[in-house]
Design an enzyme around this catalytic site. Structure first.
Site, PDB file in Angstrom:
ATOM      1  CD  GLU A  27      -0.734  -2.099  29.574  1.00  6.70           C
ATOM      2  OE1 GLU A  27      -0.109  -1.244  30.227  1.00  6.70           O
ATOM      3  OE2 GLU A  27      -1.943  -2.336  29.767  1.00  6.70           O
ATOM      4  CG  HIS A  73     -10.170  -1.150  33.809  1.00  6.41           C
ATOM      5  ND1 HIS A  73     -10.331  -0.098  32.940  1.00  6.41           N
ATOM      6  CD2 HIS A  73      -9.363  -2.042  33.170  1.00  6.41           C
ATOM      7  CE1 HIS A  73      -9.672  -0.351  31.820  1.00  6.41           C
ATOM      8  NE2 HIS A  73      -9.074  -1.520  31.944  1.00  6.41           N
ATOM      9  CG  ASP A  83      -3.775   1.460  30.819  1.00  3.66           C
ATOM     10  OD1 ASP A  83      -3.315   0.305  30.857  1.00  3.66           O
ATOM     11  OD2 ASP A  83      -4.992   1.689  30.799  1.00  3.66           O
ATOM     12  N   GLY A  84      -1.778   0.886  28.379  1.00  2.00           N
ATOM     13  CA  GLY A  84      -1.920   0.591  26.964  1.00  2.00           C
ATOM     14  C   GLY A  84      -3.322   0.079  26.703  1.00  2.00           C
ATOM     15  CG  ASP A 126      -3.170  -1.447  33.773  1.00  2.00           C
ATOM     16  OD1 ASP A 126      -2.297  -1.671  32.902  1.00  2.00           O
ATOM     17  OD2 ASP A 126      -4.287  -0.986  33.490  1.00  2.00           O
ATOM     18  CG  ASP A 181      -8.339   2.794  30.346  1.00  2.00           C
ATOM     19  OD1 ASP A 181      -7.829   1.861  29.703  1.00  2.00           O
ATOM     20  OD2 ASP A 181      -9.561   3.009  30.383  1.00  2.00           O
TER      21      ASP A 181
END
Length: 155
Positions: A48, A124, A10-11, A70, A134
């Site tokens: 990301e 999320h 994740d970024g 994501d 995250d």
């Protein structure tokens, strides 16, 4: 037989552009290694990409990888768009330079030796590893220590 590895990424960016960070989890045989770093000024898409790059570059030998992200930007970019970008000399269909080309080229090099299945997960939405990534990315973005030398301000 190739080692089977799971990677989750994740970024995060506090503002876009702004301070940003990435988080990644590499899992092999139940063991996990985490990666994260924060940058003073960057974008969410660059973070990301960095998450996937750093995790893949950490692999020491050929592996079979399931990489969960994501980011539709990363997943579609690497599975669909990159082939034509390369054919066109890293230009888009409308002949503009590909954004984040430094990182796309680095990601392309990092995947060369691996068999990779790209999976998209909804961000999320309670996916445990995505939530952990995250958290890693956000914590890194809140304490940035690195300069994203490839980031270019769009005019």
């Amino acid at each position: 037989m190739l080692k089977q590895v799971e990677i989750f990424t994740d970024g995060s960016c506090l503002g876009n552009p702004g301070p940003g960070g990435y988080g990644a989890i590499l899992r092999y045989r139940g063991r996990e290694k985490t990666f994260s770093a924060g940058y003073t000024r960057t974008t969410n898409n660059r973070m990301e990409l960095m998450a996937a790059i750093v995790a893949l570059e950490a692999l020491k030998e050929h592996c079979e990888v399931i990489l969960s992200t994501d980011s539709q930007y990363v997943r579609q970019g690497i599975t669909q768009w990159i082939h034509n970008w390369k054919k066109r000399g890293w230009k888009t269909a409308d002949k503009k330079p590909v954004k984040n080309v430094d990182l796309w080229q680095r990601l392309d090099a990092a995947l060369g030796q691996h068999q990779i299945k790209w999976e998209w997960v909804k961000g999320h939405a309670g996916h445990p590893e995505n939530e952990r990534c995250d958290e890693l990315a956000r914590a890194a973005a809140m304490n940035p220590t690195l300069e994203d030398t490839g980031y270019q301000v769009e005019v």
